[in-house]
Motif scaffolding. Sequence first.
Motif, PDB file in Angstrom:
ATOM      1  N   ASP A  12       0.864  -1.187   0.000  1.00 40.96           N
ATOM      2  CA  ASP A  12       0.000   0.000   0.000  1.00 40.96           C
ATOM      3  C   ASP A  12       0.901   1.238   0.000  1.00 40.96           C
ATOM      4  N   PRO A  13       0.355   2.422  -0.270  1.00 39.58           N
ATOM      5  CA  PRO A  13       1.195   3.608  -0.496  1.00 39.58           C
ATOM      6  C   PRO A  13       2.144   3.991   0.637  1.00 39.58           C
ATOM      7  N   ARG A  14       1.885   3.550   1.860  1.00 39.38           N
ATOM      8  CA  ARG A  14       2.732   3.948   2.985  1.00 39.38           C
ATOM      9  C   ARG A  14       3.598   2.814   3.533  1.00 39.38           C
ATOM     10  N   ILE A  15       3.549   1.644   2.917  1.00 39.14           N
ATOM     11  CA  ILE A  15       4.314   0.497   3.425  1.00 39.14           C
ATOM     12  C   ILE A  15       5.237  -0.058   2.340  1.00 39.14           C
ATOM     13  N   LEU A  16       6.467  -0.298   2.742  1.00 38.85           N
ATOM     14  CA  LEU A  16       7.457  -0.939   1.876  1.00 38.85           C
ATOM     15  C   LEU A  16       7.723  -2.317   2.472  1.00 38.85           C
ATOM     16  N   GLN A  17       7.589  -3.352   1.677  1.00 36.47           N
ATOM     17  CA  GLN A  17       7.769  -4.721   2.166  1.00 36.47           C
ATOM     18  C   GLN A  17       9.013  -5.329   1.539  1.00 36.47           C
ATOM     19  N   ILE A  18       9.870  -5.898   2.379  1.00 28.25           N
ATOM     20  CA  ILE A  18      11.122  -6.498   1.925  1.00 28.25           C
ATOM     21  C   ILE A  18      11.074  -7.991   2.253  1.00 28.25           C
ATOM     22  N   ALA A  19      11.079  -8.827   1.211  1.00 27.13           N
ATOM     23  CA  ALA A  19      11.028 -10.276   1.396  1.00 27.13           C
ATOM     24  C   ALA A  19      12.337 -10.875   0.889  1.00 27.13           C
ATOM     25  N   ASN A  40       9.532  -6.889  11.803  1.00 28.05           N
ATOM     26  CA  ASN A  40       9.941  -8.176  11.273  1.00 28.05           C
ATOM     27  C   ASN A  40       8.962  -9.238  11.768  1.00 28.05           C
ATOM     28  N   ASP A  41       8.327  -9.965  10.837  1.00 31.55           N
ATOM     29  CA  ASP A  41       7.403 -11.017  11.260  1.00 31.55           C
ATOM     30  C   ASP A  41       7.993 -12.415  11.056  1.00 31.55           C
ATOM     31  N   GLY A  42       9.288 -12.492  10.823  1.00 32.08           N
ATOM     32  CA  GLY A  42       9.944 -13.774  10.646  1.00 32.08           C
ATOM     33  C   GLY A  42      10.100 -14.175   9.184  1.00 32.08           C
ATOM     34  N   LYS A  43       9.288 -13.590   8.306  1.00 30.53           N
ATOM     35  CA  LYS A  43       9.377 -13.901   6.873  1.00 30.53           C
ATOM     36  C   LYS A  43       9.688 -12.659   6.040  1.00 30.53           C
ATOM     37  N   VAL A  44       9.078 -11.542   6.398  1.00 32.48           N
ATOM     38  CA  VAL A  44       9.290 -10.284   5.674  1.00 32.48           C
ATOM     39  C   VAL A  44       9.516  -9.149   6.661  1.00 32.48           C
ATOM     40  N   ILE A  45      10.101  -8.084   6.133  1.00 32.13           N
ATOM     41  CA  ILE A  45      10.296  -6.861   6.920  1.00 32.13           C
ATOM     42  C   ILE A  45       9.410  -5.792   6.310  1.00 32.13           C
ATOM     43  N   ARG A  46       8.725  -5.068   7.160  1.00 30.12           N
ATOM     44  CA  ARG A  46       7.867  -3.981   6.670  1.00 30.12           C
ATOM     45  C   ARG A  46       8.380  -2.650   7.225  1.00 30.12           C
ATOM     46  N   LEU A  47       8.371  -1.670   6.349  1.00 34.36           N
ATOM     47  CA  LEU A  47       8.706  -0.304   6.755  1.00 34.36           C
ATOM     48  C   LEU A  47       7.456   0.533   6.575  1.00 34.36           C
ATOM     49  N   SER A  48       6.950   1.103   7.671  1.00 38.93           N
ATOM     50  CA  SER A  48       5.774   1.974   7.593  1.00 38.93           C
ATOM     51  C   SER A  48       6.235   3.419   7.555  1.00 38.93           C
ATOM     52  N   PHE A  49       5.885   4.090   6.486  1.00 38.98           N
ATOM     53  CA  PHE A  49       6.256   5.493   6.328  1.00 38.98           C
ATOM     54  C   PHE A  49       5.173   6.356   6.945  1.00 38.98           C
TER      55      PHE A  49
END
Length: 185
Positions: free
Chosen positions: A61-68, A93-102
Amino acid sequence: MLKEDYKIYQGKMEKSIDSVAADFASVRAGRANAAVLDRIQVDYYGSPTPIQQIAAVSTPDPRILQIAPWDASALKSIERALLESDLGINPTNDGKVIRLSFPQLTEDRRKDLVKQIRKYSEAGKVAVRNIRRDALDHFKKLEKASELTQDDVKDAEKDLQKLTDESCKKIDALLVAKEKELMAV
């Protein structure tokens, strides 16, 4: 001879403009943009590696960057690199992906970011002027070596000044566009 030299210096000025554009892209404007990760290096098996080379980066979504990460063992290294960076965002970090909330940018933060991009802009202009100076020195050396006439050097000065002015205008246009983007969010 003169045309070849112009092409070299023109190429250098274009690289300076591209560098400023890359600097601007790395400034987050309140919405998720993968370009903010371009400068972050992860210690991956002992060598610094860009995040994009070891993970899939997406924007759900426009405010979240997801790194898998493709390799699950790299998750902690990526998280550490993000924490040590100057992003100013804590990764989740949820154990599988990292999320950055802007977060939504505050007025003060927007003004700080505008100051930052103005510094990048000025640094780009200084680089362009330094290229012009180097080119003029080069042409004056050719004149001393009797490879160019005084008229050739005068023409070169005018052409270089025109090239410098055009390059600075391009940097200014990039600055105006980025300022609008930052202040409109």
